[in-house]
Design an enzyme around this catalytic site. Structure first.
Site, PDB file in Angstrom:
ATOM      1  N   ASP A  87       0.840  -1.191   0.000  1.00 14.12           N
ATOM      2  CA  ASP A  87       0.000   0.000   0.000  1.00 14.12           C
ATOM      3  C   ASP A  87       0.881   1.249   0.000  1.00 14.12           C
ATOM      4  OD1 ASP A  87      -2.399   1.734   0.792  1.00 14.12           O
ATOM      5  OD2 ASP A  87      -3.261  -0.268   0.906  1.00 14.12           O
TER       6      ASP A  87
ATOM      7  N   HIS B   6      -3.732   5.774   3.546  1.00 12.98           N
ATOM      8  CA  HIS B   6      -4.485   4.604   3.100  1.00 12.98           C
ATOM      9  C   HIS B   6      -3.935   3.312   3.691  1.00 12.98           C
ATOM     10  CE1 HIS B   6      -5.945   1.580   0.135  1.00 12.98           C
ATOM     11  NE2 HIS B   6      -6.970   2.401  -0.011  1.00 12.98           N
TER      12      HIS B   6
ATOM     13  N   ASN C   2     -13.980   0.172  -7.134  1.00 14.54           N
ATOM     14  CA  ASN C   2     -15.077   1.093  -6.827  1.00 14.54           C
ATOM     15  C   ASN C   2     -15.685   1.721  -8.067  1.00 14.54           C
ATOM     16  OD1 ASN C   2     -14.431   0.699  -4.108  1.00 14.54           O
ATOM     17  ND2 ASN C   2     -13.002   2.407  -4.091  1.00 14.54           N
TER      18      ASN C   2
ATOM     19  N   SER D 143     -11.553  -0.993  -0.620  1.00 20.93           N
ATOM     20  CA  SER D 143     -10.269  -1.040   0.085  1.00 20.93           C
ATOM     21  C   SER D 143     -10.433  -1.514   1.511  1.00 20.93           C
ATOM     22  CB  SER D 143      -9.632   0.349   0.122  1.00 20.93           C
ATOM     23  OG  SER D 143      -8.879   0.615  -1.017  1.00 20.93           O
TER      24      SER D 143
END
Length: 599
Positions: free
Chosen positions: A135, A168, A260, A324
């Site tokens: 990430d 994130h 998404n 996520s």
């Protein structure tokens, strides 16, 4: 504008105190190539032919070729593919993050109750399973993670700096492994897990395939049991796929967010759409698949992904929405399963998560929910007695992929057709159904015959009914050539209820006593039990053995339960049935076949 081809950090909303909203960024056009050769190759010719600035190794005969400014990546790819030993030459695709503000942080972690995490923690809160988070990096000093973040790798710079300059990665890691029962903040899925942080994405949220590939290989080579990839993009890359296979072939479970972009074309999202990964979609408060969560036949499971409370850098917390944040719930659940069953392979853990999911949407696996919504308690309970994967690709009439739960047209042959459910019944299953109670005992068929992998690891022909599930076992003598599932016991397990802890009635006057379970069977259930059973002695009426073969032993005493919303009845559970006493005095059998399918 170029297609959205790169790896997207799959986040929609995050609110962090003091951090301004980040403007959504578009995927940048790739400027470099990833090249794989069939044999070990001197890259001098590549450098000369493309005037490459640099050639960096990514794996076996695989290189990142950095092109000079202004050179078209399409032209360079076409030219290098003319080389006889080139397996592929693909752009170094980019995936990017989108993030917009949402409501302020709330105190309640609604998702944990939905996926039965609290009950699961009564069994285990996790051990030191290594979960790699590929990430934007991780804030290892966050109180919820401190002491359980290993030394990591920066796949962008090649250094050990894995600080999170986006937020994130810390949010994802918190959902997997935030400390529980410590009086502050939130509880992650696996309190004892350790996080292997790998930074593959820039502060903008952009992540080149080359960095993600290096990250996957590094995680695999450095002890990860699970890799979480809350990132993705709409274009497939053989280079990225090869990295995923590198991990899974070495026993690593790869979990990826589905994306998404449902409202933007709903294209398959990679790496989630690769068959080796466990692809996770996002569900909302009512278990519905969200309007943003990508769907398709690649989906394996869904998990909550709306208003998820999690950790952010600087000892902070925030709400987050997106696939996520559905993916780490599944990664954490897998780590709990591995804690209690470290002997299981990643394929077994994947199977357990699928088998234990709460079926939603169309019965069986479907393109919105996959196998269903994550159920952590059921997964752990399934793992404790797991002996082999019961899942298989359904086949009917030899046609792989046939949906056995879809309604069919009335048949031209002599198969019995039920317009009420749109299914047929024939052959040995029809004979068994008619001889042993028919509609009152088994209900309508709710599937066609199809093949599943049984608990013994072998293919078996099955058919589902409203109240039961038949297995075809021609090697056995009748009536055991058709076996009935222990469906009552199975449903109780799915509900997280251990019948061995139920109150025992003991022997009661005027009732039939079963010493095996220390329960008694009394009127009016006793008369129903005695009137029905399998037929195998050829005599009028039903013997004790015939009734026992159909219903099995009683697992509970009579009890009041709400079997469906608004329906409260007296029930008694058996190994293969649930007796229900309705207000009109009728004894009926519960629709356990439907409940097993999530209907």
């Amino acid at each position: 504008m170029p297609a959205r081809s790169g790896l997207l950090l799959l986040i929609i909303f995050v609110v962090v105190a003091g951090l301004p909203p980040v403007t959504p960024v578009q995927a940048a056009h790739p400027t470099d190539l990833i090249v794989k050769f069939a044999v070990p190759q001197d890259t001098t010719d590549v450098v000369r032919a493309l005037k490459a600035l640099k050639v960096e190794p990514l794996g076996e005969q695989t290189y990142l070729v950095r092109l000079p400014a202004g050179m078209s990546v399409e032209w360079a790819g076409n030219r290098i593919r003319q080389h006889k030993n080139v397996v592929y030459a693909v752009p170094d695709y980019e995936r990017t993050i989108t993030r917009t503000p949402n409501d302020p942080l709330r105190e309640r972690q609604w998702a944990l109750g939905t996926i039965a995490a609290y009950d699961a923690w009564d069994i285990t809160t996790g051990g030191p399973i290594v979960v790699a988070v590929i990430d934007t990096g991780i804030d290892a000093s966050h109180p919820e993670l401190e002491g359980r973040v290993l030394g990591g790798f920066n796949a962008i710079t090649g250094s050990t700096d894995v600080s999170d300059d986006n937020g994130h990665g810390t949010a994802v890691a918190g959902l997997i492994a935030a400390s529980g029962d410590n009086g502050v903040g939130i509880a992650g899925m696996c309190w004892g897990c350790v996080i292997l942080p790998i930074k593959a994405c820039l502060s903008s949220g952009r992540c080149r395939d080359s960095s993600v590939i290096s990250a996957i290989r590094w995680a695999t080579d450095n002890g990860a049991r699970i890799i979480n990839l809350s990132l993705g993009g709409t274009l497939a890359s053989p280079a990225l796929h090869e990295a995923v296979r590198y991990a899974t072939e070495r026993g690593v479970l790869v979990v990826a967010a589905s994306g998404n972009e449902r409202a933007e074309g709903n294209a398959p999202n990679y790496p989630a759409a690769y068959p080796e990964t466990v692809a996770i979609g996002a569900s909302g408060y009512s278990d519905e698949v969200t309007g943003f969560s990508n769907t398709g036949e690649f989906i394996d499971l869904v998990a909550p992904g709306v208003d998820i409370v999690t950790t952010t850098p600087g000892n902070s917390y925030a709400l987050a929405t997106g696939t996520s944040f559905a993916s780490p719930f599944a990664s954490g659940a897998a780590a709990l399963v591995m804690t209690i069953r470290p002997d299981l392979s990643s394929a077994d853990v994947r199977c357990i998560l699928s088998v234990a999911a709460d079926d939603r949407g169309a019965p069986g696996r479907d393109g919105e929910y996959g196998y269903g919504r994550l159920n952590v308690l059921a997964a752990i309970q399934t793992a404790t007695t797991y002996g082999g994967c019961p899942l298989g690709t359904p086949t009917v009439g030899g046609n792989p992929g046939f949906d056995p739960f879809a309604r069919v047209e009335p048949p031209a042959d002599d198969r019995l057709y039920f317009p009420e459910t749109g299914h047929t019944l024939g052959g040995g299953f029809r004979t068994y159904w008619e001889q042993n109670g028919g509609l009152p005992i088994f209900g309508f068929p709710v599937s066609e015959e199809f093949t599943e992998i049984g608990s013994d690891g072998r293919p078996v022909t099955v058919q589902y009914f409203e109240r039961h599930r038949f297995e075809w076992r021609p090697e056995n003598q009748p009536p055991y050539h058709v076996l009935l599932s222990r469906i009552g016991d199975t449903i109780l397990q799915r509900q997280g209820r251990d019948w061995t802890t139920f109150e025992r009635s003991g022997p009661l006057a005027g009732c039939l006593y079963f010493a095996e379970t220390n329960q008694s069977l009394c009127e009016p259930f006793l008369s129903y039990w005695q009137r029905n059973g399998l037929e195998f002695d050829g005599r009028p009426g039903k013997s004790y053995a015939e009734s026992l073969a159909l219903f099995g032993l009683p697992l509970s005493a009579p009890r009041v339960e709400e079997t469906r919303p608004g329906t409260v009845v007296i029930v008694q559970w058996f190994e293969r049935a649930r007796f229900e006493l309705h207000p009109d005095g009728q004894v009926l059998l519960g629709l356990l076949g439907n409940e097993l399918l999530g209907r």
